[in-house]
Each structure stands twice: as structure tokens, then as C-alpha cells.
Design a protein around this motif. Structure first.
Motif, PDB file in Angstrom:
ATOM      1  N   ASN A  20       0.807  -1.230   0.000  1.00 48.76           N
ATOM      2  CA  ASN A  20       0.000   0.000   0.000  1.00 48.76           C
ATOM      3  C   ASN A  20       0.838   1.277   0.000  1.00 48.76           C
ATOM      4  OD1 ASN A  20      -2.457  -1.472   0.092  1.00 48.76           O
ATOM      5  ND2 ASN A  20      -2.175  -1.748   2.304  1.00 48.76           N
ATOM      6  N   LEU A  21       2.024   1.234  -0.614  1.00 47.10           N
ATOM      7  CA  LEU A  21       2.846   2.434  -0.722  1.00 47.10           C
ATOM      8  C   LEU A  21       2.090   3.555  -1.426  1.00 47.10           C
ATOM      9  CD1 LEU A  21       6.560   2.816  -1.617  1.00 47.10           C
ATOM     10  CD2 LEU A  21       4.904   3.883  -3.128  1.00 47.10           C
ATOM     11  N   MET A  22       1.380   3.219  -2.502  1.00 51.15           N
ATOM     12  CA  MET A  22       0.670   4.248  -3.262  1.00 51.15           C
ATOM     13  C   MET A  22      -0.386   4.940  -2.398  1.00 51.15           C
ATOM     14  SD  MET A  22       0.334   2.688  -7.144  1.00 51.15           S
ATOM     15  CE  MET A  22      -0.395   1.113  -6.671  1.00 51.15           C
ATOM     16  N   ALA A  23      -1.118   4.153  -1.621  1.00 55.10           N
ATOM     17  CA  ALA A  23      -2.154   4.741  -0.766  1.00 55.10           C
ATOM     18  C   ALA A  23      -1.539   5.596   0.340  1.00 55.10           C
ATOM     19  CB  ALA A  23      -3.012   3.639  -0.164  1.00 55.10           C
ATOM     20  N   ASP A  24      -0.423   5.123   0.912  1.00 48.12           N
ATOM     21  CA  ASP A  24       0.231   5.869   1.993  1.00 48.12           C
ATOM     22  C   ASP A  24       0.771   7.221   1.518  1.00 48.12           C
ATOM     23  OD1 ASP A  24      -0.303   3.858   3.793  1.00 48.12           O
ATOM     24  OD2 ASP A  24       1.637   2.868   3.528  1.00 48.12           O
ATOM     25  N   LEU A  25       1.247   7.273   0.269  1.00 49.18           N
ATOM     26  CA  LEU A  25       1.788   8.522  -0.272  1.00 49.18           C
ATOM     27  C   LEU A  25       0.731   9.340  -1.002  1.00 49.18           C
ATOM     28  CD1 LEU A  25       5.274   7.410  -1.712  1.00 49.18           C
ATOM     29  CD2 LEU A  25       4.773   8.482   0.484  1.00 49.18           C
ATOM     30  N   GLY A  26      -0.429   8.750  -1.219  1.00 50.89           N
ATOM     31  CA  GLY A  26      -1.480   9.455  -1.937  1.00 50.89           C
ATOM     32  C   GLY A  26      -1.182   9.613  -3.411  1.00 50.89           C
ATOM     33  N   VAL A  27      -0.573   8.581  -4.026  1.00 54.96           N
ATOM     34  CA  VAL A  27      -0.229   8.641  -5.452  1.00 54.96           C
ATOM     35  C   VAL A  27      -0.863   7.446  -6.161  1.00 54.96           C
ATOM     36  CG1 VAL A  27       1.940   9.824  -4.956  1.00 54.96           C
ATOM     37  CG2 VAL A  27       1.924   7.327  -5.141  1.00 54.96           C
ATOM     38  N   ASP A  28      -0.819   7.469  -7.509  1.00 55.87           N
ATOM     39  CA  ASP A  28      -1.357   6.365  -8.282  1.00 55.87           C
ATOM     40  C   ASP A  28      -0.237   5.686  -9.072  1.00 55.87           C
ATOM     41  OD1 ASP A  28      -0.765   8.143 -10.296  1.00 55.87           O
ATOM     42  OD2 ASP A  28      -2.867   8.588 -10.811  1.00 55.87           O
ATOM     43  N   LEU A  29      -0.616   4.674  -9.877  1.00 54.49           N
ATOM     44  CA  LEU A  29       0.373   3.907 -10.629  1.00 54.49           C
ATOM     45  C   LEU A  29       1.119   4.786 -11.635  1.00 54.49           C
ATOM     46  CD1 LEU A  29       1.610   1.111 -11.098  1.00 54.49           C
ATOM     47  CD2 LEU A  29      -0.199   0.654 -12.767  1.00 54.49           C
ATOM     48  N   ILE A  65       4.054   6.329  -9.928  1.00 53.31           N
ATOM     49  CA  ILE A  65       5.136   5.354  -9.772  1.00 53.31           C
ATOM     50  C   ILE A  65       5.889   5.209 -11.085  1.00 53.31           C
ATOM     51  CG2 ILE A  65       5.702   2.960  -9.222  1.00 53.31           C
ATOM     52  CD1 ILE A  65       4.703   4.613  -6.836  1.00 53.31           C
ATOM     53  N   THR A  66       5.136   5.180 -12.190  1.00 53.04           N
ATOM     54  CA  THR A  66       5.755   5.081 -13.516  1.00 53.04           C
ATOM     55  C   THR A  66       6.635   6.296 -13.787  1.00 53.04           C
ATOM     56  OG1 THR A  66       3.913   3.780 -14.374  1.00 53.04           O
ATOM     57  CG2 THR A  66       5.291   4.911 -15.980  1.00 53.04           C
ATOM     58  N   LEU A  67       6.163   7.483 -13.429  1.00 49.21           N
ATOM     59  CA  LEU A  67       6.947   8.696 -13.612  1.00 49.21           C
ATOM     60  C   LEU A  67       8.205   8.659 -12.743  1.00 49.21           C
ATOM     61  CD1 LEU A  67       7.340  11.452 -14.863  1.00 49.21           C
ATOM     62  CD2 LEU A  67       5.821  12.428 -13.111  1.00 49.21           C
ATOM     63  N   GLY A  68       8.096   8.107 -11.537  1.00 54.64           N
ATOM     64  CA  GLY A  68       9.266   7.953 -10.671  1.00 54.64           C
ATOM     65  C   GLY A  68      10.314   7.044 -11.301  1.00 54.64           C
ATOM     66  N   ALA A 122      17.129   6.476   2.717  1.00 52.03           N
ATOM     67  CA  ALA A 122      16.485   7.779   2.913  1.00 52.03           C
ATOM     68  C   ALA A 122      15.015   7.767   2.508  1.00 52.03           C
ATOM     69  CB  ALA A 122      17.227   8.854   2.118  1.00 52.03           C
ATOM     70  N   GLN A 123      14.600   6.729   1.771  1.00 51.75           N
ATOM     71  CA  GLN A 123      13.194   6.644   1.374  1.00 51.75           C
ATOM     72  C   GLN A 123      12.271   6.367   2.567  1.00 51.75           C
ATOM     73  OE1 GLN A 123      12.944   5.035  -3.106  1.00 51.75           O
ATOM     74  NE2 GLN A 123      14.319   3.806  -1.851  1.00 51.75           N
ATOM     75  N   VAL A 124      12.878   6.128   3.731  1.00 50.84           N
ATOM     76  CA  VAL A 124      12.082   6.002   4.953  1.00 50.84           C
ATOM     77  C   VAL A 124      11.401   7.329   5.283  1.00 50.84           C
ATOM     78  CG1 VAL A 124      13.899   6.640   6.588  1.00 50.84           C
ATOM     79  CG2 VAL A 124      12.132   5.013   7.284  1.00 50.84           C
ATOM     80  N   PHE A 125      11.931   8.432   4.718  1.00 53.39           N
ATOM     81  CA  PHE A 125      11.370   9.751   5.002  1.00 53.39           C
ATOM     82  C   PHE A 125      10.348  10.203   3.957  1.00 53.39           C
ATOM     83  CE2 PHE A 125      15.757   9.841   6.790  1.00 53.39           C
ATOM     84  CZ  PHE A 125      15.407   9.910   8.141  1.00 53.39           C
ATOM     85  N   LEU A 126       9.996   9.328   3.026  1.00 53.49           N
ATOM     86  CA  LEU A 126       9.024   9.704   1.994  1.00 53.49           C
ATOM     87  C   LEU A 126       7.694  10.113   2.622  1.00 53.49           C
ATOM     88  CD1 LEU A 126       9.504   6.977  -0.796  1.00 53.49           C
ATOM     89  CD2 LEU A 126      10.476   9.273  -0.694  1.00 53.49           C
ATOM     90  N   LYS A 127       7.158  11.231   2.127  1.00 49.46           N
ATOM     91  CA  LYS A 127       5.883  11.704   2.645  1.00 49.46           C
ATOM     92  C   LYS A 127       4.889  12.035   1.539  1.00 49.46           C
ATOM     93  CE  LYS A 127       7.804  13.705   6.894  1.00 49.46           C
ATOM     94  NZ  LYS A 127       7.242  12.649   7.749  1.00 49.46           N
ATOM     95  N   ARG A 133       4.512  13.030  -3.111  1.00 49.91           N
ATOM     96  CA  ARG A 133       4.965  12.842  -4.488  1.00 49.91           C
ATOM     97  C   ARG A 133       6.348  13.453  -4.717  1.00 49.91           C
ATOM     98  NH1 ARG A 133       3.521  15.310  -9.710  1.00 49.91           N
ATOM     99  NH2 ARG A 133       2.968  13.670 -11.213  1.00 49.91           N
ATOM    100  N   ALA A 134       6.572  14.655  -4.211  1.00 50.11           N
ATOM    101  CA  ALA A 134       7.843  15.349  -4.448  1.00 50.11           C
ATOM    102  C   ALA A 134       9.017  14.613  -3.814  1.00 50.11           C
ATOM    103  CB  ALA A 134       7.756  16.776  -3.909  1.00 50.11           C
ATOM    104  N   SER A 135       8.884  14.184  -2.567  1.00 52.51           N
ATOM    105  CA  SER A 135       9.976  13.471  -1.898  1.00 52.51           C
ATOM    106  C   SER A 135      10.262  12.135  -2.581  1.00 52.51           C
ATOM    107  CB  SER A 135       9.657  13.265  -0.418  1.00 52.51           C
ATOM    108  OG  SER A 135       8.456  12.531  -0.247  1.00 52.51           O
ATOM    109  N   PHE A 136       9.209  11.515  -3.117  1.00 52.88           N
ATOM    110  CA  PHE A 136       9.372  10.266  -3.852  1.00 52.88           C
ATOM    111  C   PHE A 136      10.251  10.492  -5.085  1.00 52.88           C
ATOM    112  CE2 PHE A 136       7.663   7.544  -7.340  1.00 52.88           C
ATOM    113  CZ  PHE A 136       8.114   6.317  -6.874  1.00 52.88           C
ATOM    114  N   PHE A 137       9.968  11.547  -5.837  1.00 53.16           N
ATOM    115  CA  PHE A 137      10.737  11.842  -7.043  1.00 53.16           C
ATOM    116  C   PHE A 137      12.194  12.180  -6.713  1.00 53.16           C
ATOM    117  CE2 PHE A 137       6.644  13.391  -9.319  1.00 53.16           C
ATOM    118  CZ  PHE A 137       6.328  12.080  -9.650  1.00 53.16           C
ATOM    119  N   ILE A 138      12.424  12.924  -5.632  1.00 55.58           N
ATOM    120  CA  ILE A 138      13.790  13.302  -5.247  1.00 55.58           C
ATOM    121  C   ILE A 138      14.621  12.071  -4.915  1.00 55.58           C
ATOM    122  CG2 ILE A 138      15.168  14.462  -3.473  1.00 55.58           C
ATOM    123  CD1 ILE A 138      12.914  16.583  -3.349  1.00 55.58           C
TER     124      ILE A 138
END
Length: 528
Positions: free
Chosen positions: A94-103, A106-109, A150-155, A157-162
Motif C-alpha cells: 500500500n505504498l501508493m495509498a500511503d503517499l497518496g499517489v497512483d500507478l 510510480i511510472t513517472l518515478g 532515505a526513502q524512509v522519510f518519503l511523505k 509525491r515530491a519526496s518520492f521523485f527526489i
């Protein structure tokens, strides 16, 4: 020395024999070849022109390299693949739900990761040539491990991309750097099997990743962290630790194995001389031991080489299916109705099958010193498996689809080491080879951008149209393998015709006046 001289025998203009030849100087007469080898070899202080050894001595040295060097490289690549593959495992938690993003996010990431990976690939490999793989590769590994953790700090969409950008930046240069590093230990006809061992850690890591993910993801809620955060944290810190150890375990080369955690070294003085001399007899371009900046001329020669680009296209089209099929396999199984956590475990047989098929293809390719037909046949197997996923009836049970998916995963990278070894053996000198392998890994990773867009959410879970797109890319790959075989055969025959009646004086004049370099020289023979 007679037992070692056969690699410099003249192939008498036969293009079929020329294609099997191992020597960069095999179109020369014996006297000219010996003189050229002596001149080039003596650039290296550990080269002894008249040195002889037994077959058993050489096998013992290769076994030492396999055990002391290759096994640690296997461990390093294992952790690389854990970090590269844990995103697919995290998606089942449920990473997508936790970050509030869709598939699509993830593809853009994935696309951002690949862009940064490719942008820094060639610069990273130019640094490798300067400072040495034994230093640069552990440096990269330590920092991509930290970026993964460092991905433990993901909150959001922006932090995911960084974080995806940082991981891509530090992973750039690792794989071609390892391939270049291995060429300092192994001859050309030993490389495909060793690269298959290197890439087999991919299958082992992916199999283990499913098991690790199954247990780690169940830590959800512990310490206030989600399961996928625990996954990134644990695997990232483990990778950083291995990177630190690698500073003290990886030697600079066969003659610099003493010190640190290598203690008294791997080889005796005689074994060091044999190790270097056998490499230079196989490929005289390895004679120069100096660390150098890759010349701009070598970069340009690699970028504009028409002989290299078919192999790059093989990498792109042949591995295009790996991203959608391998990367989304656990998610596909979850969409088919299997339990999300168990879906990670259910992919393990596919990776183990891939390990078996890849090792078999690579062993046979080295055994018979043949690349093109091995790659074409292996790709044909993969294409048939992909077609089966598209052809199964709409009402097929999820278990039938699961079996087809496992066999398909088994073919995903089965010819990959063969193509990489083919590029390494047909590209000279070292600077151009460094850039060529970097370009190859770039072409392979660019498939992630196209491949991540093949399966669209509205076509789940069968993705039939996408499967036919992947089948088409594999058909192109088979055609490229066959084309490249006869391309190299034609070039060998053309060079043999030009030099057929040359005398030793003609060769001396050519060596004194030519601007040809590396594999562009008339005395270079391509393998196919």
C-alpha cells in the motif's frame, strides 16, 4: 611457448575461422604478430613475453579469481538488485495509498530514476577509468545505499521523485564499471560465463527479495513505520555497509591483491606474471596499466561506431519486456486475485528459472565461442513465452496465467551476459570499451521508460495489447542478432581480402602510418 602461440595463428582468410579467433592480431603473419605483441606487451612491467605455463596453472589462477573476486562482486550486485527491485515489493504494501499517489506517479518515478541514471552513466565511467573501479564502485555503493534508506522519510509525491533521482544518480556507472573491472582478470572467451554469474545474482536477489519482503513488510506499525519504510531502511543500510566493506576487499587488479582484508594477497609472484601475460596475449590493448582520463576521441569513436549500435539496439528491444513483466510481476499476481504478501513469494520460481536458463546459455556461448545464435535462440524462447500470456483465453484460470508468467520470467535476461561479453570482446582499446559498455547499460535502462508505459491501468490484469507490443520488440531483437552475426562476418572477410597478400614490410608500413586504432585496425578480428 608453443602451447600458447595458437591464439596468434593466421586464419588464412577464412571468415568463419576468423569469427572464432581470439586474437586481436590474428590476421598478421606469425613473425609480425609476435613482434607486435612484444612491443605492446612490454608497456606492462608484469608482462613476460617468453613466459610459459601449464594449463593447470592457468586454471588454478582463474579459480582463485572466481573465488576471491567474482564471489564478492556477486554479493555486491545482490545488494544492488535488492535496492533496485524493492519498489515492486513495496507496492504490495500500500505504498501508493500511503503517499497518496497512483500507478502513473510510480511510472513517472521510474522514468526519473532512469533519466538520472543515464545522464550520469558515461561521466561516472570516465571517473572509473581515472580513479579505478576498486575505489569508485564502493563509493557509489555506499551512497546509493544511503539514498535507498532515505526513502524512509518519503511523505509525498515530491519526496518520492527526489529519492528516485538520487538512487539513479549513484547507481549510474556500477554495472559497466564491474564489467570493465572483470576484463582485468578474465580473457575474452571467459567473460560471458563470468558476467552470467554476475547477473545471476539478479535472480538470486529477486528470489530472496520476495522472502525478505514477506517478513519485513509484516513490521508495519513497529516504531511508527509502515512495512515498506522498514523495507527501504533495512535493505538500504545493509547496502551501505557492504559498500564500506568493499573498500577493503576489492583489489586494484591481479598484481595488487595484498593488504586490508585481503591480507597476504591472492597470488604468488609467478602467478601474477602469468595472470597479466595471459590477458595481454589474448588482448594486447590491456597492456597499458596506467589510469587515464578517457580521451574525447574514444568517447566519440564509441558514440559513432556503427559496429556497436546493433548490439545497443539488441539491449534496448530485447530487455524491453523485463520492466513491465519483471517489475510488476507481484502487482500483476495481486491483481489476478492472489494474496498481496504471498505474491512476492510466488515470483521466486520465475527468477530461479531465469538463473538456470541464463547460466546455461552463457556457459554454452563461452564453450563454443559463439554469440549471435545463442542470443537469437534464447530470445526466441522468451518471445514464445510472452506470446503465451497474450494467447491464453480470456477466461483462463489465474493458475494457468501464473505458470505462463513464471516461464516468461525465466527468459527475461537469459542472453544479457552474452551480449555484454560480445561488446567487450569486439571493442578496443580500453577507453572505447569503457564508454561502449556504459552506452550498453544506458540502452538497457532506457527500456525502463518505454517498458513502464507498456502496461496501462485500464488494461489490467491481462495487458494483452501490451504483451503483443513486447512480442514485437523480441522479434526485432532476433533479427538484430542474426544481422550482427553476418555484419561481423562480412567485416572479417573484407579485412582478410585487403591484407591477404601483405608481407611483413606491408604490415610495418601500416603500423607506422595508420590512424586506425583499436577495433578499427585491419588486424582486429571480430567474434560472432
Amino acid at each position: 611457448m608453443a602451447d600458447k602461440q595458437e591464439v596468434f595463428e593466421k586464419p588464412n582468410g577464412d571468415p568463419e575461422k576468423a569469427g572464432k579467433a581470439h586474437s586481436i592480431v590474428s590476421t598478421l603473419s606469425t613473425d609480425s604478430a609476435d613482434l607486435k605483441l612484444r612491443i605492446l606487451g612490454e608497456k606492462n612491467p608484469h608482462y613476460v613475453h617468453d613466459l610459459t605455463w601449464t594449463e593447470e596453472e592457468e586454471k588454478r589462477i582463474v579459480r582463485i579469481f572466481d573465488f576471491k573476486v567474482l564471489t564478492w562482486i556477486f554479493v555486491m550486485f545482490f545488494f544492488l538488485q535488492l535496492d533496485r527491485g524493492n519498489m515492486s515489493n513495496a507496492l504490495t504494501d500500500n505504498l501508493m495509498a500511503d503517499l497518496g499517489v497512483d500507478l502513473n506517479t510510480i511510472t513517472l518515478g521510474t522514468t526519473i530514476f532512469i533519466i538520472f541514471f543515464c545522464v550520469f552513466e558515461i561521466p561516472s565511467n570516465m571517473i572509473i577509468r581515472r580513479v579505478g573501479p576498486h575505489r569508485w564502485i564502493p563509493f557509489l555503493m555506499f551512497f546509493w545505499g544511503l539514498a535507498t534508506a532515505a526513502q524512509v522519510f518519503l511523505k509525498d509525491r515530491a519526496s518520492f521523485f527526489i529519492c528516485r533521482a538520487l538512487v539513479g544518480t549513484f547507481e549510474a556507472g556500477y554495472i559497466p564499471g564491474i564489467a570493465i573491472y572483470l576484463t582485468t582478470y578474465y580473457k575474452r572467451d571467459e567473460m560471458a560465463l563470468r558476467l552470467s554469474v554476475f547477473w545471476s545474482s539478479l535472480a538470486v536477489a529477486n528470489s530472496s527479495a520476495g522472502v525478505l519482503a514477506y517478513f519485513i513488510l509484516q513490521l508495519r506499525g513497529k516504531g511508527g513505520l509502515t512495512g515498506w519504510k522498514w523495507l527501504f531502511l533495512i535493505e538500504g543500510l545493509a547496502t551501505a555497509a557492504v559498500g564500506v566493506l568493499s573498500f577493503f576487499i576489492l583489489p586494484e587488479g591481479p598484481t595488487s591483491t595484498k593488504g586490508y582484508l585481503r591480507f597476504d594477497g591472492f597470488l604468488t609472484e609467478r602467478q601474477e606474471l602469468i595472470a597479466i601475460t595471459r590477458l595481454i596475449r589474448d588482448d594486447p590493448s590491456k597492456a597499458d596499466p596506467l589510469k587515464k582520463v578517457v580521451p574525447r576521441e574514444d568517447v566519440w569513436r564509441a558514440l559513432t561506431s556503427t559496429k556497436l549500435w546493433p548490439n545497443l539496439l539488441i539491449g534496448f528491444f530485447g530487455l524491453l519486456p523485463s520492466t513491465p513483466i519483471g517489475g510488476f510481476a507481484p502487482l500483476i499476481l495481486k491483481m489476478l486475485g492472489f494474496d498481496g504478501l504471498k505474491a512476492n513469494l510466488m515470483t521466486i520460481p520465475g527468477y530461479l528459472m531465469g538463473l538456470f536458463v541464463m547460466s546455461t546459455v552463457s556457459f554454452s556461448s563461452d564453450r563454443y565461442n559463439e554469440r549471435a545464435f545463442h542470443g537469437a535462440v534464447a530470445t526466441l524462447y522468451y518471445a514464445c513465452c510472452v506470446a503465451s500470456l497474450a494467447l491464453l483465453p480470456i477466461g483462463a484460470s489465474k493458475y494457468s496465467l501464473y505458470v505462463a508468467l513464471i516461464f516468461t520470467m525465466g527468459g527475461s535476461t537469459c542472453w544479457h551476459p552474452v551480449n555484454a561479453a560480445w561488446i567487450a570482446s569486439n571493442t578496443a582499446g580500453t577507453g572505447k570499451r569503457t564508454i561502449a559498455l556504459a552506452m550498453y547499460i544506458m540502452s538497457v535502462n532506457l527500456t525502463g521508460i518505454a517498458g513502464s508505459n507498456v502496461f496501462r491501468a485500464n488494461a489490467a490484469p491481462r495487458f494483452i495489447t501490451g504483451m503483443w507490443v513486447l512480442f514485437g520488440s523480441l522479434a526485432i531483437t532476433i533479427s538484430l542478432f542474426i544481422f550482427q552475426r553476418y555484419h561481423f562476418r562480412y567485416l572479417n572477410a573484407k579485412r582478410a581480402r585487403i591484407t591477404k597478400d601483405w608481407t611483413d614490410d606491408d604490415w610495418r608500413n601500416y603500423n607506422a602510418t595508420t590512424t586506425d586504432d583499436g577495433d578499427d585496425r585491419l588486424d582486429f578480428v571480430y567474434t560472432y
